[in-house]
Design an enzyme around this catalytic site. Sequence first.
Site, PDB file in Angstrom:
ATOM      1  N   GLU A  16       0.804  -1.248  -0.081  1.00 28.38           N
ATOM      2  CA  GLU A  16      -0.126   0.047   0.033  1.00 28.38           C
ATOM      3  C   GLU A  16       0.843   1.244   0.063  1.00 28.38           C
ATOM      4  OE1 GLU A  16      -2.936   1.821  -0.834  1.00 28.38           O
ATOM      5  OE2 GLU A  16      -4.034   0.132   0.535  1.00 28.38           O
ATOM      6  N   GLU A  70       0.236   7.312   1.148  1.00 35.51           N
ATOM      7  CA  GLU A  70       0.501   7.703   2.614  1.00 35.51           C
ATOM      8  C   GLU A  70      -0.793   8.182   3.394  1.00 35.51           C
ATOM      9  OE1 GLU A  70       4.364   8.419   0.107  1.00 35.51           O
ATOM     10  OE2 GLU A  70       2.366   8.881   0.072  1.00 35.51           O
ATOM     11  N   SER A 127       8.273   5.868   5.281  1.00 35.69           N
ATOM     12  CA  SER A 127       8.265   7.295   4.775  1.00 35.69           C
ATOM     13  C   SER A 127       8.963   8.238   5.431  1.00 35.69           C
ATOM     14  CB  SER A 127       6.817   7.716   4.604  1.00 35.69           C
ATOM     15  OG  SER A 127       5.914   6.783   3.535  1.00 35.69           O
ATOM     16  N   CYS A 177       3.383   4.996   5.101  1.00 36.87           N
ATOM     17  CA  CYS A 177       2.414   4.338   4.280  1.00 36.87           C
ATOM     18  C   CYS A 177       2.344   3.021   4.638  1.00 36.87           C
ATOM     19  CB  CYS A 177       3.310   4.447   2.764  1.00 36.87           C
ATOM     20  SG  CYS A 177       5.055   3.568   3.138  1.00 36.87           S
ATOM     21  N   SER A 218      12.738   5.680  -0.730  1.00 34.47           N
ATOM     22  CA  SER A 218      12.173   6.961  -0.074  1.00 34.47           C
ATOM     23  C   SER A 218      13.473   7.871  -0.021  1.00 34.47           C
ATOM     24  CB  SER A 218      12.010   6.460   1.219  1.00 34.47           C
ATOM     25  OG  SER A 218      10.875   5.531   1.458  1.00 34.47           O
ATOM     26  N   HIS A 257       8.314   8.910  -2.288  1.00 29.72           N
ATOM     27  CA  HIS A 257       8.414   7.859  -1.816  1.00 29.72           C
ATOM     28  C   HIS A 257       7.696   6.760  -3.014  1.00 29.72           C
ATOM     29  CE1 HIS A 257       9.099   8.653   2.210  1.00 29.72           C
ATOM     30  NE2 HIS A 257       8.420   9.889   2.088  1.00 29.72           N
TER      31      HIS A 257
END
Length: 510
Positions: free
Chosen positions: A38, A41, A100, A114, A368, A393
């Site tokens: 996923e 964020e 993140s 996230c 990131s 990200h």
Amino acid sequence: MTNLDVSSGHVLSTSPGAPHLTINHDIAADLDSTNAFEGPEKLLEVWFSPSSKSLPTGAKENGLKAVSPTVWEGMLDLVNCKVLSIVESEHVDAYLLSESSMFVFPHKIILKTCGTTTLLLGLRRLLRIAAVDAGFPFHNATSLEDVRAAATPHRVFYSRKNFLFPDRQHGPHRDWKEEVAFLDDMFENGSAYMVGRMNSDHWYLYLTSLANTLTPPRTPSSSNNGSPTRTTKIPTGNTLPFSTVAESSPDETLEILMTDLDPELAKQFYLPQASAVASAQILAQAKEKGPVGDSDSTFDVFSNGGESDLPGSSTNPGGLVVVEAPTTEGHALGTVVSDTCGLSEVYPVSSYPEARIDAYLFSPCGFSANGVIPAPHQTDDSVSKAAHYFTVHVTPEPHCSFASFETNVPGGQNGRQTSDVIEHVVNIFQPGRFSVTLFEMKGRSASDVLDGDIPRATGVSSTKQRFERIKGYRRTDRIVHEFEDYDLVFRFFERDGWVGDGGARVGEDL
């Protein structure tokens, strides 16, 4: 969590007073993102004062920046993420996290996480830290000894894109309604919005208002160590007479959220391709200048193509700086990726000579990066001299590909227009579709700065001028919201000729 070691020789600095890096080797060396899925964020921004120059009486001189990293680590444990590294600067500390980023200013904090992180579960601890460790006033308790004592925020913002897999989230993040209920239960004066199409990608926003109804509290340093006003919820808004919008520093936040990334371009955020690129660069360097050291030599994460004054460092033909000081493979390869993909040129050192990037490549994939962008030296405005940030990200897997870019660098600074930044970032990923949100404070907008030597035209909306068209894309939505002190413009784009999966990627019930 293992404490960050700032005395072991792993603090890299390019010049006195410049941003410098601390790496948490114990955490950074063992990360694995195999099960990441996923990308979108959760974004939380909490202000305790309108600017770093208007901290309330009783707050520590450096505000939130006075809080030690170990104290923030306890809050981040509740969120379920770890600190990989920190770029410290005079105006902002940029934390690169396992999930993140976090940015700590004297007067505000930005936390972006996230995956299945439980960001909102760390909010109450964050507010308590602001009261206990940074000295900000509180209204919801009679003393700091009360475990419920929490600093009174000036403003609170929470936002996110719709999740693709909400059923895998942990409460209260499974549903936007649950998140709103959680925030409403904590704060007074909150409002929630959904921006975009219900049956397609959309964006959520929660923000508190500037209700000026509070009496000035006694600060934690006062004789009774508390406040005369007590409420069940945590109040928000202007808590001191001098805290007015007019005294706020210009505020502008640009966020680009991209899905359906070009599969070929996404490969550069995988470990095998990044390693191959790094090996080729090292081989090329060896042919040019001969061996540069043993196998432990790595790249300085602060190299944006410039020179380094680090002891024992050298610059290869590609501009990357090789240093003897140990780092982690993730940081070293993250630097390679930020240079080769074009991220380092979003705010190039030719125009932003003190810009610093802290990047990390995850295994087997994912990326990131945080950037700290000091303002131009020629300005006489002490507020505008404060450093800005950007953060990127990337979740590159085809079934859930996503990339985000966020910055508060004012549009037009050093001639870099917002439309230029958007086109540059979008070209790195070439997503099938993406959204752009621009959040600007009303009044003296950050985008009203000089564009070189030519002032912007007055009476014309800067947000309307800057990104109506993005080359290679068509705009499908344009939505404008006017709040009491901010303007929000949301746009959604699809790539010309792009053919999606035919279904609406809503991801959660409405």
